[in-house]
Motif scaffolding. Structure first.
Motif, PDB file in Angstrom:
ATOM      1  N   HIS A  64       0.754  -1.120   0.017  1.00  0.00           N
ATOM      2  CA  HIS A  64      -0.172   0.059  -0.046  1.00  0.00           C
ATOM      3  C   HIS A  64       0.940   1.081  -0.028  1.00  0.00           C
ATOM      4  CE1 HIS A  64      -3.132  -2.443   2.297  1.00  0.00           C
ATOM      5  NE2 HIS A  64      -3.373  -2.785   1.169  1.00  0.00           N
ATOM      6  N   ARG A  65       0.863   2.002  -1.112  1.00  0.00           N
ATOM      7  CA  ARG A  65       1.519   3.214  -0.991  1.00  0.00           C
ATOM      8  C   ARG A  65       0.909   4.231  -1.796  1.00  0.00           C
ATOM      9  NH1 ARG A  65       5.051  -1.096  -2.148  1.00  0.00           N
ATOM     10  NH2 ARG A  65       6.678  -1.279  -0.379  1.00  0.00           N
ATOM     11  N   GLY A  66       0.479   5.444  -1.267  1.00  0.00           N
ATOM     12  CA  GLY A  66      -0.369   6.329  -1.783  1.00  0.00           C
ATOM     13  C   GLY A  66      -1.128   6.957  -0.485  1.00  0.00           C
ATOM     14  N   VAL A  67      -2.068   7.999  -0.952  1.00  0.00           N
ATOM     15  CA  VAL A  67      -2.794   8.809   0.213  1.00  0.00           C
ATOM     16  C   VAL A  67      -4.060   8.625   0.102  1.00  0.00           C
ATOM     17  CG1 VAL A  67      -0.863  10.494  -0.075  1.00  0.00           C
ATOM     18  CG2 VAL A  67      -2.853  10.774  -1.613  1.00  0.00           C
ATOM     19  N   ASN A  68      -4.746   7.600  -0.311  1.00  0.00           N
ATOM     20  CA  ASN A  68      -6.232   7.282  -0.494  1.00  0.00           C
ATOM     21  C   ASN A  68      -6.762   5.996  -0.170  1.00  0.00           C
ATOM     22  OD1 ASN A  68      -5.061   5.978  -2.752  1.00  0.00           O
ATOM     23  ND2 ASN A  68      -6.503   6.829  -4.148  1.00  0.00           N
TER      24      ASN A  68
ATOM     25  N   VAL B   7     -12.068   6.222   7.498  1.00  0.00           N
ATOM     26  CA  VAL B   7     -10.936   7.421   7.190  1.00  0.00           C
ATOM     27  C   VAL B   7     -10.083   7.001   6.045  1.00  0.00           C
ATOM     28  CG1 VAL B   7     -10.878   8.225   9.573  1.00  0.00           C
ATOM     29  CG2 VAL B   7      -9.310   6.483   8.784  1.00  0.00           C
ATOM     30  N   MET B   8      -9.866   8.186   5.396  1.00  0.00           N
ATOM     31  CA  MET B   8      -8.785   7.952   4.169  1.00  0.00           C
ATOM     32  C   MET B   8      -7.596   8.278   4.908  1.00  0.00           C
ATOM     33  SD  MET B   8     -10.887   7.270   1.917  1.00  0.00           S
ATOM     34  CE  MET B   8      -9.601   7.092   0.440  1.00  0.00           C
ATOM     35  N   THR B   9      -6.537   7.297   4.326  1.00  0.00           N
ATOM     36  CA  THR B   9      -5.115   7.486   4.918  1.00  0.00           C
ATOM     37  C   THR B   9      -4.121   7.396   4.104  1.00  0.00           C
ATOM     38  OG1 THR B   9      -4.934   4.920   5.153  1.00  0.00           O
ATOM     39  CG2 THR B   9      -6.297   6.096   6.896  1.00  0.00           C
ATOM     40  N   THR B  10      -3.157   7.921   4.655  1.00  0.00           N
ATOM     41  CA  THR B  10      -1.652   7.760   3.729  1.00  0.00           C
ATOM     42  C   THR B  10      -0.912   6.608   4.308  1.00  0.00           C
ATOM     43  OG1 THR B  10      -1.423  10.275   3.751  1.00  0.00           O
ATOM     44  CG2 THR B  10       0.499   8.902   3.644  1.00  0.00           C
ATOM     45  N   GLN B  11      -0.493   5.666   3.463  1.00  0.00           N
ATOM     46  CA  GLN B  11       0.235   4.502   3.487  1.00  0.00           C
ATOM     47  C   GLN B  11       1.516   4.433   2.781  1.00  0.00           C
ATOM     48  OE1 GLN B  11      -2.047   0.909   4.144  1.00  0.00           O
ATOM     49  NE2 GLN B  11      -3.725   2.343   4.961  1.00  0.00           N
TER      50      GLN B  11
ATOM     51  N   TYR C   7      -1.143   2.492   8.924  1.00  0.00           N
ATOM     52  CA  TYR C   7      -1.176   3.798   8.103  1.00  0.00           C
ATOM     53  C   TYR C   7      -0.324   4.793   8.752  1.00  0.00           C
ATOM     54  CZ  TYR C   7      -5.255   4.785  10.889  1.00  0.00           C
ATOM     55  OH  TYR C   7      -6.156   5.076  11.876  1.00  0.00           O
ATOM     56  N   HIS C   8      -0.256   6.184   8.147  1.00  0.00           N
ATOM     57  CA  HIS C   8       0.525   7.042   8.665  1.00  0.00           C
ATOM     58  C   HIS C   8      -0.457   8.127   9.236  1.00  0.00           C
ATOM     59  CE1 HIS C   8       4.822   6.195   7.874  1.00  0.00           C
ATOM     60  NE2 HIS C   8       4.325   5.391   6.971  1.00  0.00           N
ATOM     61  N   PRO C   9      -0.571   8.307  10.377  1.00  0.00           N
ATOM     62  CA  PRO C   9      -1.584   9.367  10.896  1.00  0.00           C
ATOM     63  C   PRO C   9      -1.317  10.684  10.740  1.00  0.00           C
ATOM     64  CG  PRO C   9      -1.487   7.500  12.725  1.00  0.00           C
ATOM     65  CD  PRO C   9      -0.238   7.332  11.404  1.00  0.00           C
ATOM     66  N   GLU C  10       0.272  10.964  10.737  1.00  0.00           N
ATOM     67  CA  GLU C  10       0.661  12.407  10.614  1.00  0.00           C
ATOM     68  C   GLU C  10       0.338  12.886   9.030  1.00  0.00           C
ATOM     69  OE1 GLU C  10       3.650   9.680   8.598  1.00  0.00           O
ATOM     70  OE2 GLU C  10       2.333   9.512  10.391  1.00  0.00           O
ATOM     71  N   ALA C  11       0.250  11.902   8.178  1.00  0.00           N
ATOM     72  CA  ALA C  11      -0.434  12.282   6.832  1.00  0.00           C
ATOM     73  C   ALA C  11       0.355  13.628   6.310  1.00  0.00           C
ATOM     74  CB  ALA C  11      -1.706  12.884   7.047  1.00  0.00           C
ATOM     75  N   HIS C  12       1.694  13.196   5.992  1.00  0.00           N
ATOM     76  CA  HIS C  12       2.576  14.097   5.071  1.00  0.00           C
ATOM     77  C   HIS C  12       3.110  13.190   3.931  1.00  0.00           C
ATOM     78  CE1 HIS C  12       2.666  18.107   7.313  1.00  0.00           C
ATOM     79  NE2 HIS C  12       2.099  17.378   8.416  1.00  0.00           N
ATOM     80  N   PRO C  13       2.603  13.277   2.891  1.00  0.00           N
ATOM     81  CA  PRO C  13       1.525  14.066   2.215  1.00  0.00           C
ATOM     82  C   PRO C  13       0.459  13.186   2.633  1.00  0.00           C
ATOM     83  CG  PRO C  13       2.337  12.652   0.616  1.00  0.00           C
ATOM     84  CD  PRO C  13       3.250  12.408   1.708  1.00  0.00           C
ATOM     85  N   GLY C  14      -0.888  13.896   2.550  1.00  0.00           N
ATOM     86  CA  GLY C  14      -2.218  12.875   2.540  1.00  0.00           C
ATOM     87  C   GLY C  14      -3.278  13.862   3.547  1.00  0.00           C
ATOM     88  N   PRO C  15      -4.340  13.011   3.469  1.00  0.00           N
ATOM     89  CA  PRO C  15      -5.588  13.730   4.223  1.00  0.00           C
ATOM     90  C   PRO C  15      -5.435  13.787   5.720  1.00  0.00           C
ATOM     91  CG  PRO C  15      -6.185  11.516   3.524  1.00  0.00           C
ATOM     92  CD  PRO C  15      -4.981  11.919   3.071  1.00  0.00           C
ATOM     93  N   HIS C  16      -6.043  14.570   6.417  1.00  0.00           N
ATOM     94  CA  HIS C  16      -5.674  14.778   7.826  1.00  0.00           C
ATOM     95  C   HIS C  16      -6.669  14.067   8.535  1.00  0.00           C
ATOM     96  CE1 HIS C  16      -3.543  18.756   6.959  1.00  0.00           C
ATOM     97  NE2 HIS C  16      -3.059  17.924   6.356  1.00  0.00           N
ATOM     98  N   ASP C  17      -7.502  13.140   8.013  1.00  0.00           N
ATOM     99  CA  ASP C  17      -8.468  12.445   8.867  1.00  0.00           C
ATOM    100  C   ASP C  17      -8.077  11.808  10.210  1.00  0.00           C
ATOM    101  OD1 ASP C  17      -9.567  12.942   6.492  1.00  0.00           O
ATOM    102  OD2 ASP C  17     -10.507  10.851   6.194  1.00  0.00           O
ATOM    103  N   SER C  18      -6.927  11.206  10.200  1.00  0.00           N
ATOM    104  CA  SER C  18      -6.589  10.301  11.275  1.00  0.00           C
ATOM    105  C   SER C  18      -5.644  11.152  12.385  1.00  0.00           C
ATOM    106  CB  SER C  18      -5.687   9.077  10.666  1.00  0.00           C
ATOM    107  OG  SER C  18      -4.640   9.552   9.910  1.00  0.00           O
TER     108      SER C  18
END
Length: 366
Positions: A264-268, A280-284, A324-335
């Protein structure tokens, strides 16, 4: 004019346009993120990999140091349909080979169908397909990079945030993104970033309020020191983990991990919380996952697409992790709420709280 060739494990050799010279090899993976290329390229989790961008134009908003997640580019090489000149200058400065004018749609489809594969790349004025094949022949599988943590970890104990903070976090740096450190310090914690092979004696002397295992590259089975810390401190202090950190915690507490087909590699990536039903939509960014969580940890979140474990929990032992990456850089801030939950475990009345996934989420009707 630079020639360029990409040799794949399936026997193909693809001709491309060379943008930054060099010869290298690694595991070929792809990301679906269409922004955040600076954060992706400086993410230590891409160590020993060749990163393909599925979005066709990379570099269109420049390169800024303040977006970096570490001090250098970590993929061994970069591939896109088209790179801008500005990002190519960055690759040149970092000595990272780069190629473009390649059908990345077809390449990504190949990875999805055949799985992440080893590859060799040769870029230069006189390179040949044989040069790329020679690099491929020297490429080893990710699980064989037993010392990969040494190449991405901090060299020494470094502290961030307020030294007089009420909460001291021991962050075991297996390849940590700086956004994780920033997320914790912004919540008021002092974060002690420690080498990936930190011993229990060092941790005892530090006497932290929370043990946090970071993200990182490669096979979690190769991070035995971090696993030992989790084994020794479970039940003594709260423990959290992100990405590779979740996998290390699972292995330490009786679970198993396994390699994914293409990761899984992406932001959705959609993740469902099993308690609340929220998605939630996540960065992974990971190529391994928890197979069996064992008897100590409960799966509290799953990936909507494939059902893999995205969150593990034991409230009684104060253990909580996210794949997933809750810090979300890059990506959505849902988490973002994950960091509040983690720090709540260190509070004196933490027993009256629950470490559920109360992230700021939108309920999705599936």
């Amino acid at each position: 004019m630079l020639d360029a060739y990409l040799a794949l494990e399936d026997g193909r050799v693809i001709e491309a346009r060379g943008r930054a010279p060099g010869r290298t090899r690694g595991e070929l993976v792809f990301t679906t993120a269409y922004t955040g290329y600076e954060e992706s390229l400086t993410d230590p989790s891409y160590e020993e990999q060749v990163l393909t961008f599925s979005y066709p134009l990379i570099g269109n908003y420049g390169v800024r140091n303040e977006r970096f997640e570490s001090e250098r580019v970590h993929p061994r090489a970069a591939i896109a349909r088209e790179f801008t000149d500005e990002i190519v200058e960055w690759f040149d400065h970092e000595d990272v080979p780069a190629i473009d004018h390649i059908d990345t749609r077809e390449l990504v489809t190949s990875i999805r169908e055949e799985g992440a594969m080893n590859c060799g790349i040769a870029v230069g004025p006189d390179v040949t397909p044989a040069d790329a094949k020679a690099e491929l022949d020297e490429c080893i599988n990710m699980s064989e990079h037993v010392d990969i943590g040494k190449r991405v970890t901090t060299v020494e104990h470094t502290t961030y945030g307020d030294m007089d903070a009420e909460t001291d976090v021991a962050l075991i740096d297996c390849g940590a993104k700086m956004s994780i450190v920033d997320s914790l310090t912004h919540k008021g914690a002092a974060v002690h970033v420690l080498p990936y092979d930190t011993t229990s004696e060092v941790l005892t002397d530090l006497d932290p309020d929370l043990l946090f295992i970071s993200n990182g590259p490669g096979d979690p089975a190769n991070f035995k020191a971090a696993q030992t810390l989790v084994e020794e401190y479970t039940g003594e202090i709260p423990i959290a983990g992100i990405c590779l950190g979740q996998q290390v915690v699972a292995r330490a507490l009786g679970g198993t991990t396994e390699k994914m087909n293409f990761g899984h590699r992406g932001v959705n990536q959609p993740v469902r919380d099993l308690d609340s039903g929220k998605v939630v939509m996540t960065t992974q960014n990971h190529g391994y996952t928890v197979g069996d969580p064992g008897e100590i940890l409960n799966v509290c979140q799953i990936n909507v697409n494939d059902g893999t474990a995205e969150g593990l929990l034991n409230r009684d032992l104060d253990v909580v992790t996210r794949q997933y990456h809750p810090e979300a850089h890059p990506g959505p801030h849902d988490s973002f709420g994950f960091f509040d939950e983690v720090l709540e475990m260190t509070e004196p009345d933490a027993d009256s709280k629950t470490a559920t996934s109360s992230d700021h989420a939108v309920v999705v009707d599936n």
